[in-house]
Motif scaffolding. Sequence first.
Motif, PDB file in Angstrom:
ATOM      1  N   VAL A 179     -13.502  -3.995  -3.823  1.00 57.96           N
ATOM      2  CA  VAL A 179     -12.307  -3.410  -4.414  1.00 57.96           C
ATOM      3  C   VAL A 179     -11.062  -4.111  -3.880  1.00 57.96           C
ATOM      4  CG1 VAL A 179     -10.984  -1.287  -4.699  1.00 57.96           C
ATOM      5  CG2 VAL A 179     -13.484  -1.188  -4.547  1.00 57.96           C
ATOM      6  N   SER A 180     -10.197  -4.524  -4.789  1.00 60.94           N
ATOM      7  CA  SER A 180      -8.912  -5.096  -4.392  1.00 60.94           C
ATOM      8  C   SER A 180      -7.836  -4.149  -4.910  1.00 60.94           C
ATOM      9  CB  SER A 180      -8.770  -6.501  -4.990  1.00 60.94           C
ATOM     10  OG  SER A 180      -7.721  -7.192  -4.371  1.00 60.94           O
ATOM     11  N   ASP A 181      -7.278  -3.408  -3.985  1.00 60.88           N
ATOM     12  CA  ASP A 181      -6.389  -2.293  -4.341  1.00 60.88           C
ATOM     13  C   ASP A 181      -5.002  -2.771  -4.790  1.00 60.88           C
ATOM     14  OD1 ASP A 181      -5.502   0.445  -4.441  1.00 60.88           O
ATOM     15  OD2 ASP A 181      -4.486   0.097  -2.520  1.00 60.88           O
ATOM     16  N   CYS A 182      -4.438  -2.072  -5.774  1.00 59.85           N
ATOM     17  CA  CYS A 182      -3.067  -2.359  -6.200  1.00 59.85           C
ATOM     18  C   CYS A 182      -2.538  -1.154  -6.965  1.00 59.85           C
ATOM     19  CB  CYS A 182      -3.030  -3.600  -7.091  1.00 59.85           C
ATOM     20  SG  CYS A 182      -4.076  -3.460  -8.541  1.00 59.85           S
ATOM     21  N   ARG A 183      -1.239  -1.044  -7.024  1.00 58.00           N
ATOM     22  CA  ARG A 183      -0.675  -0.027  -7.916  1.00 58.00           C
ATOM     23  C   ARG A 183      -0.820  -0.558  -9.337  1.00 58.00           C
ATOM     24  NH1 ARG A 183       4.540   1.039  -7.945  1.00 58.00           N
ATOM     25  NH2 ARG A 183       5.039  -0.978  -7.012  1.00 58.00           N
ATOM     26  N   VAL A 184      -1.105   0.318 -10.285  1.00 58.08           N
ATOM     27  CA  VAL A 184      -1.356  -0.158 -11.643  1.00 58.08           C
ATOM     28  C   VAL A 184      -0.273   0.291 -12.614  1.00 58.08           C
ATOM     29  CG1 VAL A 184      -3.837  -0.425 -11.393  1.00 58.08           C
ATOM     30  CG2 VAL A 184      -2.915   1.806 -12.014  1.00 58.08           C
TER      31      VAL A 184
ATOM     32  N   VAL B  62     -20.000  -0.545  -1.269  1.00 57.73           N
ATOM     33  CA  VAL B  62     -18.641  -0.687  -1.785  1.00 57.73           C
ATOM     34  C   VAL B  62     -17.747  -1.107  -0.633  1.00 57.73           C
ATOM     35  CG1 VAL B  62     -16.743   0.415  -3.003  1.00 57.73           C
ATOM     36  CG2 VAL B  62     -19.085   1.158  -3.446  1.00 57.73           C
ATOM     37  N   GLU B  63     -17.015  -2.193  -0.820  1.00 57.92           N
ATOM     38  CA  GLU B  63     -16.125  -2.668   0.223  1.00 57.92           C
ATOM     39  C   GLU B  63     -14.726  -2.832  -0.347  1.00 57.92           C
ATOM     40  OE1 GLU B  63     -17.745  -6.256   1.935  1.00 57.92           O
ATOM     41  OE2 GLU B  63     -19.767  -5.409   1.792  1.00 57.92           O
ATOM     42  N   GLU B  64     -13.766  -2.751   0.549  1.00 57.64           N
ATOM     43  CA  GLU B  64     -12.393  -2.987   0.121  1.00 57.64           C
ATOM     44  C   GLU B  64     -11.922  -4.304   0.718  1.00 57.64           C
ATOM     45  OE1 GLU B  64      -9.501  -0.085   1.298  1.00 57.64           O
ATOM     46  OE2 GLU B  64      -7.890  -1.142   0.272  1.00 57.64           O
ATOM     47  N   LEU B  65     -11.294  -5.091  -0.126  1.00 57.15           N
ATOM     48  CA  LEU B  65     -10.773  -6.381   0.318  1.00 57.15           C
ATOM     49  C   LEU B  65      -9.353  -6.181   0.844  1.00 57.15           C
ATOM     50  CD1 LEU B  65     -11.158  -9.437   0.502  1.00 57.15           C
ATOM     51  CD2 LEU B  65     -10.347  -9.602  -1.842  1.00 57.15           C
ATOM     52  N   ILE B  66      -9.153  -6.576   2.077  1.00 62.90           N
ATOM     53  CA  ILE B  66      -7.851  -6.339   2.712  1.00 62.90           C
ATOM     54  C   ILE B  66      -7.268  -7.658   3.193  1.00 62.90           C
ATOM     55  CG2 ILE B  66      -6.697  -5.171   4.638  1.00 62.90           C
ATOM     56  CD1 ILE B  66      -9.195  -3.185   4.447  1.00 62.90           C
ATOM     57  N   GLU B  67      -5.980  -7.787   3.001  1.00 58.43           N
ATOM     58  CA  GLU B  67      -5.294  -8.987   3.490  1.00 58.43           C
ATOM     59  C   GLU B  67      -4.433  -8.598   4.684  1.00 58.43           C
ATOM     60  OE1 GLU B  67      -3.063 -10.995   0.521  1.00 58.43           O
ATOM     61  OE2 GLU B  67      -2.783 -12.786   1.752  1.00 58.43           O
ATOM     62  N   GLU B  72      -4.880 -13.193   6.286  1.00 60.63           N
ATOM     63  CA  GLU B  72      -6.330 -13.388   6.344  1.00 60.63           C
ATOM     64  C   GLU B  72      -7.043 -12.285   5.588  1.00 60.63           C
ATOM     65  OE1 GLU B  72      -7.705 -13.991  10.306  1.00 60.63           O
ATOM     66  OE2 GLU B  72      -6.569 -15.848  10.503  1.00 60.63           O
ATOM     67  N   LEU B  73      -8.076 -12.689   4.851  1.00 63.52           N
ATOM     68  CA  LEU B  73      -8.805 -11.734   4.021  1.00 63.52           C
ATOM     69  C   LEU B  73     -10.030 -11.228   4.763  1.00 63.52           C
ATOM     70  CD1 LEU B  73      -8.625 -13.700   0.665  1.00 63.52           C
ATOM     71  CD2 LEU B  73      -7.413 -11.594   1.216  1.00 63.52           C
ATOM     72  N   SER B  74     -10.243  -9.926   4.690  1.00 60.09           N
ATOM     73  CA  SER B  74     -11.468  -9.368   5.248  1.00 60.09           C
ATOM     74  C   SER B  74     -11.871  -8.188   4.377  1.00 60.09           C
ATOM     75  CB  SER B  74     -11.231  -8.900   6.685  1.00 60.09           C
ATOM     76  OG  SER B  74     -10.274  -7.865   6.685  1.00 60.09           O
ATOM     77  N   SER B  75     -13.139  -7.821   4.449  1.00 61.03           N
ATOM     78  CA  SER B  75     -13.562  -6.668   3.666  1.00 61.03           C
ATOM     79  C   SER B  75     -14.248  -5.673   4.579  1.00 61.03           C
ATOM     80  CB  SER B  75     -14.499  -7.096   2.535  1.00 61.03           C
ATOM     81  OG  SER B  75     -15.617  -7.757   3.065  1.00 61.03           O
ATOM     82  N   SER B  76     -14.059  -4.398   4.273  1.00 62.47           N
ATOM     83  CA  SER B  76     -14.679  -3.362   5.096  1.00 62.47           C
ATOM     84  C   SER B  76     -15.212  -2.271   4.187  1.00 62.47           C
ATOM     85  CB  SER B  76     -13.653  -2.782   6.067  1.00 62.47           C
ATOM     86  OG  SER B  76     -12.607  -2.199   5.332  1.00 62.47           O
ATOM     87  N   GLU B  77     -16.176  -1.550   4.715  1.00 62.16           N
ATOM     88  CA  GLU B  77     -16.811  -0.455   3.976  1.00 62.16           C
ATOM     89  C   GLU B  77     -15.748   0.463   3.381  1.00 62.16           C
ATOM     90  OE1 GLU B  77     -20.609   1.223   2.948  1.00 62.16           O
ATOM     91  OE2 GLU B  77     -20.140  -0.563   4.130  1.00 62.16           O
ATOM     92  N   PHE B  78     -15.962   0.859   2.145  1.00 57.30           N
ATOM     93  CA  PHE B  78     -14.972   1.691   1.470  1.00 57.30           C
ATOM     94  C   PHE B  78     -15.693   2.857   0.816  1.00 57.30           C
ATOM     95  CE2 PHE B  78     -12.844   2.540  -2.684  1.00 57.30           C
ATOM     96  CZ  PHE B  78     -11.702   3.129  -2.182  1.00 57.30           C
ATOM     97  N   GLU B  79     -15.287   4.047   1.189  1.00 62.90           N
ATOM     98  CA  GLU B  79     -15.900   5.225   0.569  1.00 62.90           C
ATOM     99  C   GLU B  79     -14.902   5.836  -0.389  1.00 62.90           C
ATOM    100  OE1 GLU B  79     -18.711   7.219  -0.746  1.00 62.90           O
ATOM    101  OE2 GLU B  79     -19.102   5.736   0.821  1.00 62.90           O
ATOM    102  N   PRO B  80     -15.147   5.706  -1.685  1.00 62.75           N
ATOM    103  CA  PRO B  80     -14.169   6.248  -2.640  1.00 62.75           C
ATOM    104  C   PRO B  80     -14.079   7.761  -2.507  1.00 62.75           C
ATOM    105  CG  PRO B  80     -16.189   5.590  -3.762  1.00 62.75           C
ATOM    106  CD  PRO B  80     -16.321   5.142  -2.339  1.00 62.75           C
TER     107      PRO B  80
END
Lengths: 399, 91
Positions: A179-184, B62-67, B72-80
């Motif tokens: 998931v790449s989060d953003c406001r939509v 499910v992971e979230e991509l974080i900058e 630097e980009l990294s991804s971590s576990e993401f629980e919706p």
Amino acid sequence: MPPYGAEAVPGASPETAVPVAEVNGAVSRLLEESFDPLWVRGEVTNWKPHRSGHRFFSLRDDDAQLSCVMWNSDVSRLPAEPEEGMQVSAFGTLGLWVKRGDFRFAVRRIQAEGEGLWRLAFERLHARLKAEGLLEPARKRPLPRVPGTIGVVTSKSGAALRDVIAVIRRRAPHTRILVSDCRVQGEGAASEILAALTRLVDEGSSDVIVLTRGGGSIEDLWAFNDEELARAIAACPIPTVAAVGHEIDFTIADFVADLRAPTPSSAAESVTEDEAVLRAELRAAQSGLVDGLRGRIRADAERVRLAHGSLAAMMNRMIDERRSRLAVAGGRLDGLSPLGALERGFAVPLGESGRVLRSIAEFRSGDRFTLRLVDGSVMATTNEVFVDPAAPPPGRAST
Amino acid sequence: MDARQDEGGQYGFERLMEEVEEIVGRLDSGDVELDEALALFERGVSRIRAAGQLLDGARGRVEELIESAAGELSSSEFEPTSGRNGQSDGE
């Protein structure tokens, strides 16, 4: 003569004449204080961009004309610039341009009839991208059927993401979702969406990217009509699916993406294959492989069988041939056998040592010898010896 | 690129299955020696096993991509968050 003091009222006499700037400033204040910001309806005319980025134009109707300005910062929020003659409602404040003494309306927002400006902006961008060939069906890339990682550009708190995750988990639970989060929606959403897409591309592990959000008004969806975002989607090295709003909503992002899906859920379906289908394919591939090898071995066995058959036939032929040669040889042998001669009534004289006596020279009167006949032997004694003058000399007898 | 790329390449499952199909095609054509056929068969089996492992692994991750601030980009576990509605993000 005016009463004393009247001359002191600014502008009441040549002596108290007021500078122009003061007059204009006073009128400007008067206008601003007397009128709250208001909506004015009219037809746009003489729309002119200034190099400062501001826009100068007029609103008019049949009887009157109003000079207008729209400042740069407000212009940037317009979805599109209005066309000449377009009926609009403009919101702003009345005032005076002190420097020029012009009465004018400072416009903050413009709304065309219905969704006029949005539609206009959409159509213009659509036409521009189309002219550049960015909407060509031939540009659409196929989506991977079984992506290992699906990148999702959306708000992480939105229902669209929950729908996407639910569908992927149900159909293809082996798939990783990134998931790449953003406001939509709202100001700055377009650049956030663009940044979220760029992050996924830079990170690089996604096999396909889904850009999505739920339904909303045309203004809510507007970020997905951004030109820069549209170009980024078109240039995206990873195949893209766009699902913005409901079935009936179309955004520029939908047109430039490799696939437009009507809803977030259907976007998720379009990038996954049902796991049961894949497992069935695996089983089919496995039996195909086993059958392939079995067929190959069977072909070999058949070849061996054929080879064996022809080998046996060849051996039979060889044996038959030998046998017939043997028969021929046997016949010839029979003809040469001394037994044959004895059978025909000939007798052979043998000396004491069993040697065949071939010449009269080997016989002397009174010598004993044996006569071998077909069914036995006779002991005999030599009485007399005669020479046959026609006979060949001894020693040349043939066998 | 993470470890998944090594497991089966970008389109791991599909590529593995394509390879199996190609192997079956060669076996069916019959113009391979028996020892080669056996080697092909073994390779096919290993590809099918790898494809099966792709389906078995990483269930529902499910992971979230974080900058980071440093870019630097990294991804971590993401629980919706389940149930909570996405405020103003439409449905």
